[in-house]
Design a protein around this motif. Sequence first.
Motif, PDB file in Angstrom:
ATOM      1  N   UNK A  15       0.860  -1.188   0.000  1.00 25.64           N
ATOM      2  CA  UNK A  15       0.000   0.000   0.000  1.00 25.64           C
ATOM      3  C   UNK A  15       0.892   1.232   0.000  1.00 25.64           C
ATOM      4  N   UNK A  16       0.741   2.068  -1.020  1.00 24.55           N
ATOM      5  CA  UNK A  16       1.577   3.250  -1.164  1.00 24.55           C
ATOM      6  C   UNK A  16       0.981   4.431  -0.394  1.00 24.55           C
ATOM      7  N   UNK A  17       1.846   5.352  -0.020  1.00 24.14           N
ATOM      8  CA  UNK A  17       1.394   6.557   0.661  1.00 24.14           C
ATOM      9  C   UNK A  17       0.592   7.424  -0.296  1.00 24.14           C
ATOM     10  N   UNK A  18      -0.258   8.259   0.259  1.00 24.69           N
ATOM     11  CA  UNK A  18      -1.078   9.174  -0.532  1.00 24.69           C
ATOM     12  C   UNK A  18      -0.167  10.134  -1.291  1.00 24.69           C
ATOM     13  N   UNK A 107       8.759 -10.066  12.601  1.00 24.06           N
ATOM     14  CA  UNK A 107       8.319  -9.325  13.780  1.00 24.06           C
ATOM     15  C   UNK A 107       7.390  -8.200  13.329  1.00 24.06           C
ATOM     16  N   UNK A 108       6.125  -8.248  13.746  1.00 35.64           N
ATOM     17  CA  UNK A 108       5.081  -7.381  13.217  1.00 35.64           C
ATOM     18  C   UNK A 108       4.365  -6.633  14.349  1.00 35.64           C
ATOM     19  N   UNK A 109       3.750  -5.455  14.016  1.00 33.90           N
ATOM     20  CA  UNK A 109       3.571  -4.835  12.709  1.00 33.90           C
ATOM     21  C   UNK A 109       4.864  -4.208  12.193  1.00 33.90           C
ATOM     22  N   UNK A 110       5.011  -4.248  10.862  1.00 35.23           N
ATOM     23  CA  UNK A 110       6.226  -3.746  10.252  1.00 35.23           C
ATOM     24  C   UNK A 110       5.998  -3.547   8.750  1.00 35.23           C
ATOM     25  N   UNK A 111       7.058  -3.245   8.042  1.00 33.77           N
ATOM     26  CA  UNK A 111       7.067  -3.052   6.589  1.00 33.77           C
ATOM     27  C   UNK A 111       6.477  -4.280   5.902  1.00 33.77           C
ATOM     28  N   UNK A 112       5.496  -4.077   5.033  1.00 28.45           N
ATOM     29  CA  UNK A 112       4.740  -5.200   4.479  1.00 28.45           C
ATOM     30  C   UNK A 112       5.478  -5.983   3.406  1.00 28.45           C
ATOM     31  N   UNK A 157      12.149   0.223  13.751  1.00 32.57           N
ATOM     32  CA  UNK A 157      11.053  -0.423  13.041  1.00 32.57           C
ATOM     33  C   UNK A 157      10.174   0.576  12.301  1.00 32.57           C
ATOM     34  N   UNK A 158       9.767   0.186  11.135  1.00 31.87           N
ATOM     35  CA  UNK A 158       8.808   0.950  10.329  1.00 31.87           C
ATOM     36  C   UNK A 158       7.449   0.265  10.443  1.00 31.87           C
ATOM     37  N   UNK A 159       6.411   0.920  10.976  1.00 30.76           N
ATOM     38  CA  UNK A 159       6.251   2.367  11.166  1.00 30.76           C
ATOM     39  C   UNK A 159       6.363   2.839  12.607  1.00 30.76           C
TER      40      UNK A 159
END
Length: 348
Positions: A15-18, A107-112, A157-159
């Motif tokens: 999912x890309x940023x707006x 390890x989540x939540x993180x970069x998909x 970690x992202x985000x």
Amino acid sequence: MEHLVRSCYKQGGYVFAKKAANLVGDGRVARLASNENPESPSPVAIEAAKDAVLTANRYPDERVDVLVSALSAYYGDYNFVAGVGMDGVIETLMRTLVDPGNTVAVASPTFSFYGIAAQAQGAKVIAVRRRPDFSVDTDVLIREGRDAKIVVLCTPNNPTGNSTSFDDVQRILDGIGGVLFLDNAYVEFSGTDYLPLMRKYENLVIGRTFSKVHSLAGLRIGYAFVPVWLQPFYLRAGTPFTVNAVSAAAAAAALTDRAHAERYIAQVIVWRKKFSTDLKFPVLPSDANFVMVDVRPFTSDEVVEKLAAKGVLVRSCRSFTGLADHYIRVSIGEDWENERLIRELNAL
């Protein structure tokens, strides 16, 4: 003919940023959604890219020696590989190591994209939940990832922006049987150095990127520190000539301009603190060039739309698996961008 598409791609995906927003009075949009460096690339990187364009009629060096040599001069005697951004490194690493049916623990939540790249190889992806404060439960990650071909840990970690300690990373390395891929895309902003672990562990890969601190997001250049046994297999599995000559030349030159990188690191440190003190919404502690903000009672998508209408782009965190729908991610931009974000977000 849609029945021919693999089931794992019939929904989901990155999912890309707006990208679009209304222009406000000064005609400028504050672009704080994609963790980019707001400063243009270093002048030496730009000149190197211009020179490299003159040889674009030839295929690039398949081993990217100009970049590997520059990385060795910068970091010392390590083994390096490169890719088209961090994504390219992740994709090639998965292709090198993962067979259909293998497990990849993340390890989540993180970069998909970790999960997307693993699914492309037919892997079973296990999302290992972090604690409520988003720290990593090392015992759980070791248990879930003990038999995984690859364990993925993003730090910072992202985000969420938080880091995993050196000691916890070492404990994970001691406890798993496969490779730990440590995504260090934001490590320059954290003050933590995991590189000493490369001297001790044969199952560690550390990925980094030129997209953030070096202002080269548009040239898509990433790299990784790898154990000596892995390097030839990674090169064998990689797409031929995948890193172009212009990107490689610009990245190699960017490493020589430490002042450019240090300028943005200083900017990030100042504004992370200012966001924490000046925003009326809770800001989570961050070691990256962004912060995650809890925007309750709003939803993340509501805030993204409201800010876009005021000429401010931020990232909704709704698409991050396992993350509640009331967080946004805000990059550290130029002063005027950051000031506008504070003004408009507080106005909600």
